[in-house]
Scaffold this motif. Sequence first.
Motif, PDB file in Angstrom:
ATOM      1  N   THR A 164      12.263  52.564 -16.715  1.00 45.36           N
ATOM      2  CA  THR A 164      12.433  53.839 -17.427  1.00 45.36           C
ATOM      3  C   THR A 164      12.389  53.681 -18.946  1.00 45.36           C
ATOM      4  O   THR A 164      12.720  54.628 -19.666  1.00 45.36           O
ATOM      5  CB  THR A 164      13.764  54.510 -17.041  1.00 45.36           C
ATOM      6  OG1 THR A 164      14.859  53.692 -17.468  1.00 45.36           O
ATOM      7  CG2 THR A 164      13.848  54.739 -15.545  1.00 45.36           C
ATOM      8  N   ARG A 172      12.552  60.169 -16.427  1.00 45.39           N
ATOM      9  CA  ARG A 172      13.576  59.184 -16.095  1.00 45.39           C
ATOM     10  C   ARG A 172      14.359  59.636 -14.865  1.00 45.39           C
ATOM     11  O   ARG A 172      14.626  58.838 -13.962  1.00 45.39           O
ATOM     12  CB  ARG A 172      14.508  58.988 -17.294  1.00 45.39           C
ATOM     13  CG  ARG A 172      15.524  57.882 -17.120  1.00 45.39           C
ATOM     14  CD  ARG A 172      16.388  57.778 -18.357  1.00 45.39           C
ATOM     15  NE  ARG A 172      17.426  56.786 -18.192  1.00 45.39           N
ATOM     16  CZ  ARG A 172      18.588  56.822 -18.846  1.00 45.39           C
ATOM     17  NH1 ARG A 172      18.824  57.784 -19.706  1.00 45.39           N
ATOM     18  NH2 ARG A 172      19.482  55.889 -18.644  1.00 45.39           N
ATOM     19  N   MET A 176      14.549  57.719 -11.180  1.00 46.57           N
ATOM     20  CA  MET A 176      15.805  57.333 -10.541  1.00 46.57           C
ATOM     21  C   MET A 176      15.953  57.994  -9.167  1.00 46.57           C
ATOM     22  O   MET A 176      16.467  57.378  -8.224  1.00 46.57           O
ATOM     23  CB  MET A 176      16.984  57.673 -11.445  1.00 46.57           C
ATOM     24  CG  MET A 176      17.083  56.761 -12.662  1.00 46.57           C
ATOM     25  SD  MET A 176      18.667  56.886 -13.533  1.00 46.57           S
ATOM     26  CE  MET A 176      18.522  58.527 -14.237  1.00 46.57           C
ATOM     27  N   THR A 193      17.599  46.804 -15.900  1.00 46.20           N
ATOM     28  CA  THR A 193      17.637  47.943 -16.805  1.00 46.20           C
ATOM     29  C   THR A 193      18.477  47.601 -18.028  1.00 46.20           C
ATOM     30  O   THR A 193      19.326  46.717 -17.997  1.00 46.20           O
ATOM     31  CB  THR A 193      18.221  49.182 -16.111  1.00 46.20           C
ATOM     32  OG1 THR A 193      18.266  50.274 -17.034  1.00 46.20           O
ATOM     33  CG2 THR A 193      19.628  48.920 -15.600  1.00 46.20           C
ATOM     34  N   GLU A 198      22.291  53.833 -15.472  1.00 42.20           N
ATOM     35  CA  GLU A 198      21.364  53.708 -14.352  1.00 42.20           C
ATOM     36  C   GLU A 198      21.917  52.750 -13.302  1.00 42.20           C
ATOM     37  O   GLU A 198      21.856  53.025 -12.100  1.00 42.20           O
ATOM     38  CB  GLU A 198      20.007  53.209 -14.842  1.00 42.20           C
ATOM     39  CG  GLU A 198      19.238  54.208 -15.656  1.00 42.20           C
ATOM     40  CD  GLU A 198      17.852  53.708 -16.031  1.00 42.20           C
ATOM     41  OE1 GLU A 198      17.174  54.425 -16.784  1.00 42.20           O
ATOM     42  OE2 GLU A 198      17.445  52.628 -15.563  1.00 42.20           O
ATOM     43  N   LEU A 202      22.566  53.894  -9.511  1.00 36.80           N
ATOM     44  CA  LEU A 202      21.577  53.494  -8.515  1.00 36.80           C
ATOM     45  C   LEU A 202      21.982  52.300  -7.674  1.00 36.80           C
ATOM     46  O   LEU A 202      21.568  52.194  -6.512  1.00 36.80           O
ATOM     47  CB  LEU A 202      20.244  53.167  -9.195  1.00 36.80           C
ATOM     48  CG  LEU A 202      19.545  54.299  -9.948  1.00 36.80           C
ATOM     49  CD1 LEU A 202      18.307  53.748 -10.653  1.00 36.80           C
ATOM     50  CD2 LEU A 202      19.160  55.412  -8.993  1.00 36.80           C
TER      51      LEU A 202
END
Length: 316
Positions: A164, A172, A176, A193, A198, A202
């Motif tokens: 991203t 973005r 995700m 990342t 994030e 995630l």
Amino acid sequence: MNVPVLDCSGLVRRFGGRAVVDGVSLSVAPGETYGLLGPNGAGKTTTIRMVCGLLRPDAGTVHVAGRPVTTAAGPAKRLIGFVPQDVALYPDLSVRENLRFFGRLYRLPRRVRERRVDEVLDLVELRERAGDRVDSLSGGMRRRLNIGAGLVHAPTLLVLDEPTVGVDPQSRHAIMESVTRFGQQGMAVLYTTHYMEEAERLCDRVGIIDRGRLVVEGAPRELVSLVAERDRVRLTAVGDLAAYTEACRAFARVGGVARTGERGEVVELVVEDARSLLPGLIALAHDNGVDIRGVEIDEPDLETVFLHLTGTALRE
């Protein structure tokens, strides 16, 4: 327990006599998203290159679905979808032509290839742009197509290296959402990342790598419990912040210090009982010729864990 899709054991890689990766072991189960986090130069990229068979380890092994990964072409590599940080597409070809090309690289039969191209176009939400040249797409669309290129052969393991970076908020969010669906569909995902939110959103598990070693891993909530009763303090200030940062490192009950902000104007600290410690930190700033302009205090989160364990902010 599920048999791991990815199983790395004791990975070591040296450059110029220095161990850039030093004994890293990790695994990713089917349907699991594993976040590999670390400051710049910690060894993330080198680890990923060994996982994908792009770099030979000096020691240790990598297996995907029980098959050894080497730098030579082999069955294990066909199970891996690698999405690099830099967009790796042909700008003068259309969206569909790019996906067909990557399908050919994996020797998909024509009928299977066309079906997978259509499925991936839907998955990355680019069907309406299928006939457009890549150089006409926005940056976020190119990122999504970059992920699609890694998916066209239906990999068992998807490796996403900062997917991203540099995209708009809408793209973005779409990326995700896609990663979340991959896990729900049973795909194993290795994700790096520079955005801690994030990883918290995630990742089922997170590993933090620093100076080539995996210093801790676990579910985000488990890792946050490691710094229980610790707070994160952000001090926006002007003056000799380099001297102040060093003074803070020696201050009692300070577990981590880093300079952040666009111009390094923020000093972030992990501390015990921020409210009781704050007067002393302000007095220390005055003693070092620093003027505090703003104060923020946050409860522990994954960013706090990272700062506590590595002594740096993730974006440093």
